[in-house]
Enzyme design. Structure first.
Site, PDB file in Angstrom:
ATOM      1  N   ASP A  13      47.447  53.737  66.498  1.00  0.00           N
ATOM      2  CA  ASP A  13      47.431  52.410  65.880  1.00  0.00           C
ATOM      3  C   ASP A  13      48.832  51.833  65.672  1.00  0.00           C
ATOM      4  O   ASP A  13      49.081  51.088  64.716  1.00  0.00           O
ATOM      5  CB  ASP A  13      46.666  52.441  64.544  1.00  0.00           C
ATOM      6  CG  ASP A  13      45.254  52.967  64.713  1.00  0.00           C
ATOM      7  OD1 ASP A  13      44.662  52.716  65.772  1.00  0.00           O
ATOM      8  OD2 ASP A  13      44.743  53.625  63.782  1.00  0.00           O
ATOM      9  N   LYS A  16      49.827  49.456  70.292  1.00  0.00           N
ATOM     10  CA  LYS A  16      49.923  49.611  71.760  1.00  0.00           C
ATOM     11  C   LYS A  16      49.256  48.447  72.502  1.00  0.00           C
ATOM     12  O   LYS A  16      49.797  47.946  73.480  1.00  0.00           O
ATOM     13  CB  LYS A  16      49.249  50.936  72.188  1.00  0.00           C
ATOM     14  CG  LYS A  16      49.932  52.172  71.608  1.00  0.00           C
ATOM     15  CD  LYS A  16      49.181  53.442  71.957  1.00  0.00           C
ATOM     16  CE  LYS A  16      47.847  53.587  71.228  1.00  0.00           C
ATOM     17  NZ  LYS A  16      47.950  53.783  69.767  1.00  0.00           N
ATOM     18  N   GLY A  40      41.127  51.887  69.580  1.00  0.00           N
ATOM     19  CA  GLY A  40      40.848  50.496  69.221  1.00  0.00           C
ATOM     20  C   GLY A  40      42.166  49.767  69.358  1.00  0.00           C
ATOM     21  O   GLY A  40      43.051  49.943  68.528  1.00  0.00           O
ATOM     22  N   HIS A  41      42.323  49.025  70.443  1.00  0.00           N
ATOM     23  CA  HIS A  41      43.595  48.342  70.716  1.00  0.00           C
ATOM     24  C   HIS A  41      43.417  46.854  70.467  1.00  0.00           C
ATOM     25  O   HIS A  41      42.623  46.200  71.149  1.00  0.00           O
ATOM     26  CB  HIS A  41      44.041  48.624  72.157  1.00  0.00           C
ATOM     27  CG  HIS A  41      44.379  50.065  72.401  1.00  0.00           C
ATOM     28  ND1 HIS A  41      44.794  50.566  73.608  1.00  0.00           N
ATOM     29  CD2 HIS A  41      44.393  51.120  71.545  1.00  0.00           C
ATOM     30  CE1 HIS A  41      45.019  51.863  73.501  1.00  0.00           C
ATOM     31  NE2 HIS A  41      44.786  52.226  72.257  1.00  0.00           N
ATOM     32  N   GLN A 221      45.735  56.607  71.365  1.00  0.00           N
ATOM     33  CA  GLN A 221      46.097  57.520  70.271  1.00  0.00           C
ATOM     34  C   GLN A 221      47.638  57.598  70.163  1.00  0.00           C
ATOM     35  O   GLN A 221      48.290  56.622  70.461  1.00  0.00           O
ATOM     36  CB  GLN A 221      45.466  58.897  70.448  1.00  0.00           C
ATOM     37  CG  GLN A 221      43.942  58.927  70.257  1.00  0.00           C
ATOM     38  CD  GLN A 221      43.176  58.439  71.455  1.00  0.00           C
ATOM     39  OE1 GLN A 221      43.374  58.926  72.556  1.00  0.00           O
ATOM     40  NE2 GLN A 221      42.299  57.489  71.257  1.00  0.00           N
ATOM     41  N   ARG A 300      37.637  52.630  58.760  1.00  0.00           N
ATOM     42  CA  ARG A 300      38.140  53.500  57.693  1.00  0.00           C
ATOM     43  C   ARG A 300      39.535  53.055  57.246  1.00  0.00           C
ATOM     44  O   ARG A 300      40.341  52.607  58.063  1.00  0.00           O
ATOM     45  CB  ARG A 300      38.251  54.952  58.191  1.00  0.00           C
ATOM     46  CG  ARG A 300      36.919  55.622  58.384  1.00  0.00           C
ATOM     47  CD  ARG A 300      37.106  57.038  58.884  1.00  0.00           C
ATOM     48  NE  ARG A 300      37.646  57.068  60.236  1.00  0.00           N
ATOM     49  CZ  ARG A 300      37.939  58.189  60.888  1.00  0.00           C
ATOM     50  NH1 ARG A 300      37.808  59.363  60.300  1.00  0.00           N
ATOM     51  NH2 ARG A 300      38.404  58.153  62.122  1.00  0.00           N
ATOM     52  N   ARG A 302      43.248  53.372  56.539  1.00  0.00           N
ATOM     53  CA  ARG A 302      44.277  54.263  57.087  1.00  0.00           C
ATOM     54  C   ARG A 302      45.181  54.751  55.964  1.00  0.00           C
ATOM     55  O   ARG A 302      45.545  53.969  55.082  1.00  0.00           O
ATOM     56  CB  ARG A 302      45.115  53.539  58.138  1.00  0.00           C
ATOM     57  CG  ARG A 302      44.319  53.107  59.356  1.00  0.00           C
ATOM     58  CD  ARG A 302      45.199  52.281  60.312  1.00  0.00           C
ATOM     59  NE  ARG A 302      44.438  51.793  61.453  1.00  0.00           N
ATOM     60  CZ  ARG A 302      44.678  50.628  62.064  1.00  0.00           C
ATOM     61  NH1 ARG A 302      45.638  49.830  61.638  1.00  0.00           N
ATOM     62  NH2 ARG A 302      43.953  50.262  63.091  1.00  0.00           N
TER      63      ARG A 302
HETATM   64  P1  GDP Z   1      46.830  50.312  68.769  1.00  0.00           P
HETATM   65  O1  GDP Z   1      45.646  51.197  68.648  1.00  0.00           O
HETATM   66  O2  GDP Z   1      48.109  51.058  68.921  1.00  0.00           O
HETATM   67  O3  GDP Z   1      46.662  49.260  69.831  1.00  0.00           O
HETATM   68  O4  GDP Z   1      46.950  49.538  67.383  1.00  0.00           O
HETATM   69  P2  GDP Z   1      45.727  48.866  66.547  1.00  0.00           P
HETATM   70  O5  GDP Z   1      45.329  47.626  67.236  1.00  0.00           O
HETATM   71  O6  GDP Z   1      44.680  49.860  66.259  1.00  0.00           O
HETATM   72  O7  GDP Z   1      46.438  48.609  65.159  1.00  0.00           O
HETATM   73  C1  GDP Z   1      47.532  47.794  65.042  1.00  0.00           C
HETATM   74  C2  GDP Z   1      47.165  46.651  64.074  1.00  0.00           C
HETATM   75  O8  GDP Z   1      48.326  45.970  63.673  1.00  0.00           O
HETATM   76  C3  GDP Z   1      46.283  45.600  64.724  1.00  0.00           C
HETATM   77  O9  GDP Z   1      45.480  45.015  63.733  1.00  0.00           O
HETATM   78  C4  GDP Z   1      47.304  44.590  65.253  1.00  0.00           C
HETATM   79  O10 GDP Z   1      46.762  43.281  65.377  1.00  0.00           O
HETATM   80  C5  GDP Z   1      48.342  44.649  64.178  1.00  0.00           C
HETATM   81  N1  GDP Z   1      49.739  44.435  64.604  1.00  0.00           N
HETATM   82  C6  GDP Z   1      50.347  44.775  65.769  1.00  0.00           C
HETATM   83  N2  GDP Z   1      51.670  44.520  65.686  1.00  0.00           N
HETATM   84  C7  GDP Z   1      51.877  43.995  64.470  1.00  0.00           C
HETATM   85  C8  GDP Z   1      53.052  43.547  63.773  1.00  0.00           C
HETATM   86  O11 GDP Z   1      54.168  43.605  64.276  1.00  0.00           O
HETATM   87  N3  GDP Z   1      52.877  43.096  62.499  1.00  0.00           N
HETATM   88  C9  GDP Z   1      51.666  43.047  61.903  1.00  0.00           C
HETATM   89  N4  GDP Z   1      51.605  42.602  60.657  1.00  0.00           N
HETATM   90  N5  GDP Z   1      50.544  43.457  62.525  1.00  0.00           N
HETATM   91  C10 GDP Z   1      50.658  43.936  63.776  1.00  0.00           C
HETATM   92  P1  IMO Z   2      44.312  54.258  69.081  1.00  0.00           P
HETATM   93  O1  IMO Z   2      44.359  54.323  70.594  1.00  0.00           O
HETATM   94  C1  IMO Z   2      44.176  56.426  65.291  1.00  0.00           C
HETATM   95  C2  IMO Z   2      41.986  60.224  65.292  1.00  0.00           C
HETATM   96  C3  IMO Z   2      40.704  60.296  64.496  1.00  0.00           C
HETATM   97  C4  IMO Z   2      40.711  61.774  64.120  1.00  0.00           C
HETATM   98  C5  IMO Z   2      41.277  62.429  65.369  1.00  0.00           C
HETATM   99  C6  IMO Z   2      40.233  62.991  66.313  1.00  0.00           C
HETATM  100  O2  IMO Z   2      43.594  53.061  68.574  1.00  0.00           O
HETATM  101  O3  IMO Z   2      45.674  54.441  68.516  1.00  0.00           O
HETATM  102  P2  IMO Z   2      38.510  61.867  68.004  1.00  0.00           P
HETATM  103  O4  IMO Z   2      37.440  60.866  67.776  1.00  0.00           O
HETATM  104  O5  IMO Z   2      39.557  61.429  68.991  1.00  0.00           O
HETATM  105  O6  IMO Z   2      38.003  63.239  68.332  1.00  0.00           O
HETATM  106  O7  IMO Z   2      39.238  62.022  66.559  1.00  0.00           O
HETATM  107  O8  IMO Z   2      42.046  61.438  66.031  1.00  0.00           O
HETATM  108  N1  IMO Z   2      42.038  59.114  66.283  1.00  0.00           N
HETATM  109  C7  IMO Z   2      42.773  58.018  66.137  1.00  0.00           C
HETATM  110  N2  IMO Z   2      43.537  57.597  65.101  1.00  0.00           N
HETATM  111  N3  IMO Z   2      44.113  55.693  66.437  1.00  0.00           N
HETATM  112  C8  IMO Z   2      43.363  56.114  67.475  1.00  0.00           C
HETATM  113  O9  IMO Z   2      43.374  55.494  68.666  1.00  0.00           O
HETATM  114  C9  IMO Z   2      42.619  57.303  67.343  1.00  0.00           C
HETATM  115  N4  IMO Z   2      41.777  57.982  68.155  1.00  0.00           N
HETATM  116  C10 IMO Z   2      41.438  59.089  67.498  1.00  0.00           C
HETATM  117  O10 IMO Z   2      40.746  59.464  63.369  1.00  0.00           O
HETATM  118  O11 IMO Z   2      41.621  61.993  63.070  1.00  0.00           O
HETATM  119 MG    MG Z   3      44.033  51.541  67.315  1.00  0.00          MG
END
Ligand code: GDP
Ligand code: IMO
Ligand code: MG
Length: 422
Positions: A13, A16, A40-41, A221, A300, A302
């Site tokens: 998270d 990416k 979840g991107h 991840q 959930r 974080r």
């Molecule tokens: P990923 O899994 O690495 O793609 O990241 P996620 O999308 O799960 O989580 C990143 C969260 O932060 C998302 O809700 C994005 O929209 C948000 N986000 C990304 N970059 C920034 C930033 O620079 N500032 C803020 N406030 N939010 C951001």
């Molecule tokens: P992105 O790509 C954050 C965590 C789960 C759990 C562990 C194992 O959005 O960054 P799994 O379902 O993979 O067997 O769970 O890894 N986890 C993540 N945490 N971002 C993710 O993906 C994750 N994918 C799995 O919460 O602790």
């Molecule tokens: Mg994510």
């Protein structure tokens, strides 16, 4: 032409999805190399928000080829829901999304097994996303898996054989379930999948590179969740590190060019497992609220904590990171002081060596830096950066030995600042 990689350096998270979307115009091809719908991107642009799980984050900008590589595990039912939602919002996929024949399928019983194994672990549960990731990769490695390529060849008997085996396992775990609905949705997903182009993606990618095309590999991840180098056993089941791009796409190591390592200006973690810099009080809550730190897949909350440079240096080492991307520094815009963990105190000794186990014996050692206390979310260029923010960046770069090339100051695509002086 080289193949560049973008991957997470923390516990996932890191942003990416946003970063891949921002970089997409510079590439011809975007390819996911591991993970599955546990990811979840999030991408935000033009007032819209999209959350991608299995589909690469390069589908929105131009007509780029997007590839789901052999290292990915794909749930046909979730894929169908994700793809249909995108198509409904006006983003066509069928002509530009290619799926590796060698990608493994997540079966409905994999999800049940994920839940059953978690329940059996009790207090020691990993806190998985419940998407069947561990069981699907287990079957891959134990040579029981079903692959996308199997869909077109004697599929049903293969499926039944594996389902029977899974049902025996579920019975031995005393796990009660009803497979009717999930199986129906899954087979609808299988039919839907058939509309997409299945490819030998390793051949395709190498052909594209040899014809001068540029490729960006998208990780899911983060390094701290890697099956080998993460905080085992509280990890995911795939190779989230740079080497995972080689095995997950069929790219030779000497083809890898830039490695973009992405990190938040603090740390978050979803699920169980050690987290040395975790903040359980007010400050952590503030980060969570300002950063909207709720999982995009499971919703959930974080866990939040200060940036951990010991872990970050380790991730940079494992991945050979050449360029850093820092996200969410805007979440700290109002903080008076900002702490950064520069070492661990282990058995009374201070060290910056990332240990075998980051358990409760690891005590973070912090450096405190003055906050910039300026709203940076509307800034357009590095020339506008406050002095204290520049000092913070210089401190990080000195510690990490890699330049921070991109700073993200908000969730929107436009809230991205490239640094030319780094
Ligand atoms: P990923 O899994 O690495 O793609 O990241 P996620 O999308 O799960 O989580 C990143 C969260 O932060 C998302 O809700 C994005 O929209 C948000 N986000 C990304 N970059 C920034 C930033 O620079 N500032 C803020 N406030 N939010 C951001
Ligand atoms: P992105 O790509 C954050 C965590 C789960 C759990 C562990 C194992 O959005 O960054 P799994 O379902 O993979 O067997 O769970 O890894 N986890 C993540 N945490 N971002 C993710 O993906 C994750 N994918 C799995 O919460 O602790
Ligand atoms: Mg994510």
């Amino acid at each position: 032409m080289k193949v560049d990689v973008l991957l997470g350096l923390q516990w996932g998270d890191e942003g990416k999805g946003k970063a891949v979307d921002v970089l997409t115009p510079r590439y011809d091809v975007i390819a996911r190399f591991q993970g599955g719908p546990n990811a979840g991107h999030t991408l935000e642009f033009e007032g819209q928000k999209y959350i991608l799980r299995s589909i690469p984050s390069g589908i929105f900008q131009g007509n780029k080829i997007n590839i789901i590589g052999n290292g990915v595990v794909l749930d046909p039912a979730l894929f169908k829901a994700e793809a249909e939602a995108l198509e409904a919002s006006g983003h066509s996929l069928k002509d530009k999304l290619h799926i590796s024949r060698k990608a493994h399928l997540i079966l409905p019983t994999h999800r049940l097994l994920d839940a059953a194994y978690e329940a059996a672990k009790g207090d020691a549960k990993v806190g998985t996303t419940g998407k069947g990731i561990g069981p699907a990769y287990t079957d891959k490695v134990s040579r029981n898996g079903l692959r996308v390529g199997d869909i077109l060849c004697h599929f049903n008997p293969k499926y039944i054989r594996i389902r029977t085996y899974h049902e025996q396992l579920l019975k031995s775990l005393n796990y009660r379930y009803d497979l009717t609905e999930p199986e129906k949705a899954w087979f609808e997903g299988i039919e839907y999948l058939k509309q997409f182009q299945f490819t030998d993606s390793e051949h395709e990618i190498n052909y594209l590179v040899n014809s001068g095309k540029s490729i960006l590999c998208e990780g899911a991840q983060g390094t701290m969740l890697d099956i080998d180098f993460g905080s085992y056993p509280f990890v995911t089941s795939s190779s989230t590190v740079c080497a995972g791009a080689c095995t997950g796409l069929g790219v030779a190591p000497n083809r890898i060019g830039e490695v973009y390592g992405i990190f938040k200006a603090y740390c978050t973690r979803v699920g169980a497992g050690p987290f040395p810099t975790e903040l359980l009080g007010e400050t952590g809550d503030k980060m969570c609220t300002l950063g909207h730190e709720f999982g995009s897949v499971t919703g959930r909350q974080r866990r939040c904590g200060w940036m951990d440079l010991v872990a970050l240096k380790y991730s940079i080492m494992i991945n050979g990171v050449t360029k850093l991307i820092m996200t969410k520094s805007d979440v700290l815009d109002s903080f008076e002081t900002i702490k950064v963990c520069v070492a661990y105190q282990v058995d009374g000794k201070e060290t910056d060596y990332f240990p075998y186990d980051i358990n409760e014996h690891v005590e973070p050692v912090y450096v405190e830096l003055p906050g910039w206390q300026t709203d940076m979310t509307k800034m357009q260029s590095e020339n506008e950066f406050p002095e204290k923010f520049n000092a913070y960046l210089s401190f990080l770069e000195e510690q990490l030995g890699v330049p921070v090339k991109i700073v993200s100051v908000g969730a929107d695509r436009e809230q991205t600042i490239e640094r030319y002086t780094a």
